[in-house]
Write an enzyme that holds these catalytic residues in place. Structure first.
Site, PDB file in Angstrom:
ATOM      1  N   GLY A  17     -29.031 -10.009 -46.318  1.00 15.92           N
ATOM      2  CA  GLY A  17     -28.949  -9.374 -45.009  1.00 15.92           C
ATOM      3  C   GLY A  17     -28.317 -10.319 -44.013  1.00 15.92           C
ATOM      4  O   GLY A  17     -27.400 -11.074 -44.340  1.00 15.92           O
ATOM      5  N   LYS A  23     -35.450 -17.069 -41.081  1.00 11.77           N
ATOM      6  CA  LYS A  23     -35.143 -18.246 -40.283  1.00 11.77           C
ATOM      7  C   LYS A  23     -35.657 -18.128 -38.853  1.00 11.77           C
ATOM      8  O   LYS A  23     -36.343 -19.011 -38.361  1.00 11.77           O
ATOM      9  CB  LYS A  23     -33.632 -18.488 -40.282  1.00 11.77           C
ATOM     10  CG  LYS A  23     -33.127 -18.855 -41.666  1.00 11.77           C
ATOM     11  CD  LYS A  23     -31.627 -19.119 -41.664  1.00 11.77           C
ATOM     12  CE  LYS A  23     -31.085 -19.238 -43.065  1.00 11.77           C
ATOM     13  NZ  LYS A  23     -31.305 -18.002 -43.883  1.00 11.77           N
ATOM     14  N   THR A  29     -37.385 -10.542 -44.854  1.00 10.92           N
ATOM     15  CA  THR A  29     -37.245  -9.132 -45.200  1.00 10.92           C
ATOM     16  C   THR A  29     -36.233  -8.986 -46.325  1.00 10.92           C
ATOM     17  O   THR A  29     -35.329  -9.795 -46.469  1.00 10.92           O
ATOM     18  CB  THR A  29     -36.752  -8.293 -44.000  1.00 10.92           C
ATOM     19  OG1 THR A  29     -35.510  -8.831 -43.528  1.00 10.92           O
ATOM     20  CG2 THR A  29     -37.766  -8.276 -42.876  1.00 10.92           C
ATOM     21  N   ASN A  31     -33.322  -6.602 -47.829  1.00  5.60           N
ATOM     22  CA  ASN A  31     -32.380  -5.591 -47.362  1.00  5.60           C
ATOM     23  C   ASN A  31     -31.831  -4.790 -48.527  1.00  5.60           C
ATOM     24  O   ASN A  31     -31.502  -5.356 -49.568  1.00  5.60           O
ATOM     25  CB  ASN A  31     -31.189  -6.260 -46.664  1.00  5.60           C
ATOM     26  CG  ASN A  31     -31.606  -6.938 -45.387  1.00  5.60           C
ATOM     27  OD1 ASN A  31     -32.368  -7.895 -45.404  1.00  5.60           O
ATOM     28  ND2 ASN A  31     -31.129  -6.442 -44.268  1.00  5.60           N
ATOM     29  N   GLU A  81     -34.949  -2.514 -43.690  1.00  2.29           N
ATOM     30  CA  GLU A  81     -35.438  -3.835 -44.078  1.00  2.29           C
ATOM     31  C   GLU A  81     -36.912  -3.747 -44.419  1.00  2.29           C
ATOM     32  O   GLU A  81     -37.707  -3.198 -43.669  1.00  2.29           O
ATOM     33  CB  GLU A  81     -35.239  -4.825 -42.931  1.00  2.29           C
ATOM     34  CG  GLU A  81     -33.774  -4.996 -42.569  1.00  2.29           C
ATOM     35  CD  GLU A  81     -33.597  -5.986 -41.435  1.00  2.29           C
ATOM     36  OE1 GLU A  81     -34.288  -7.014 -41.436  1.00  2.29           O
ATOM     37  OE2 GLU A  81     -32.778  -5.702 -40.544  1.00  2.29           O
ATOM     38  N   ILE A  84     -42.275  -7.461 -47.363  1.00  2.00           N
ATOM     39  CA  ILE A  84     -43.366  -7.323 -48.327  1.00  2.00           C
ATOM     40  C   ILE A  84     -44.471  -8.287 -47.916  1.00  2.00           C
ATOM     41  O   ILE A  84     -44.225  -9.467 -47.654  1.00  2.00           O
ATOM     42  CB  ILE A  84     -42.866  -7.617 -49.756  1.00  2.00           C
ATOM     43  CG1 ILE A  84     -41.708  -6.655 -50.095  1.00  2.00           C
ATOM     44  CG2 ILE A  84     -44.008  -7.483 -50.757  1.00  2.00           C
ATOM     45  CD1 ILE A  84     -41.013  -6.958 -51.403  1.00  2.00           C
ATOM     46  N   PHE A 111     -37.056  -5.820 -27.265  1.00  5.28           N
ATOM     47  CA  PHE A 111     -38.029  -6.806 -26.801  1.00  5.28           C
ATOM     48  C   PHE A 111     -37.340  -7.803 -25.899  1.00  5.28           C
ATOM     49  O   PHE A 111     -36.170  -8.094 -26.059  1.00  5.28           O
ATOM     50  CB  PHE A 111     -38.663  -7.523 -28.003  1.00  5.28           C
ATOM     51  CG  PHE A 111     -39.508  -6.601 -28.832  1.00  5.28           C
ATOM     52  CD1 PHE A 111     -40.814  -6.332 -28.485  1.00  5.28           C
ATOM     53  CD2 PHE A 111     -38.976  -5.974 -29.951  1.00  5.28           C
ATOM     54  CE1 PHE A 111     -41.596  -5.458 -29.235  1.00  5.28           C
ATOM     55  CE2 PHE A 111     -39.739  -5.099 -30.707  1.00  5.28           C
ATOM     56  CZ  PHE A 111     -41.041  -4.844 -30.343  1.00  5.28           C
TER      57      PHE A 111
END
Length: 157
Positions: A17, A23, A29, A31, A81, A84, A111
């Site tokens: 992704g 990072k 995630t 992708n 995305e 888990i 945000f």
């Protein structure tokens, strides 16, 4: 439009992704490729969902999924995305990821800061954990969808 398509079963290869999840956010995630993203129902609402995920023939874990354009990052392509809720020792690019999306948590929103985004994601994770402990959601964890027959080509079952 969020719930009509649920539960939604999906399987595809994990691709690289934007490299931001781990990072910048500390929340890795997985992708899906564009082909998989494009196969999603076009009217499925963007936002945050929860469900189950399984990498290859591994264990089934709780997950949180975001569908959308990530307003914080102003993406132009829609992405799907999966975070888990499990710590993996290594990357699993190129592996087959199987997911079942069960429920909707909230719409996508922007945000003001990275901190606000991270805390929202942490809340989403807590909400997903609570929901997935419900008996009607736990039973999907055992779905045969997650049991790939050994050596079978996934797309021609």
């Amino acid at each position: 439009g969020a719930m009509r398509h649920l539960p939604y079963f999906c399987r595809g290869e994990v691709v690289k992704g934007f490299g931001r999840g781990s990072k910048e956010l500390g929340i890795p995630t997985a992708n899906f490729s564009e082909q998989v993203v494009e196969s999603f129902p076009s009217d499925i609402s963007t936002g945050i969902y929860y469900g189950w995920a399984c990498v290859g023939n591994g264990d089934v874990h709780k997950m949180v999924l975001s569908i959308g354009w990530n307003p914080f990052y102003k993406n132009i392509k829609k992405s799907v995305e999966t975070h888990i809720i499990h710590t993996f020792k290594e990357d699993f690019y190129g592996e087959m990821l199987s997911i079942v999306i069960i429920g909707y948590i909230r719409p996508e929103k922007n945000f003001d800061s990275l901190e606000a985004l991270i805390s929202a994601i942490q809340e989403d994770i807590e909400e997903a954990k609570r929901q997935l402990d419900l008996p009607e959601h736990l039973k999907l964890k055992e779905d045969n969808f997650f049991h790939l027959p050994e050596g079978k080509i996934v797309n021609n079952h």
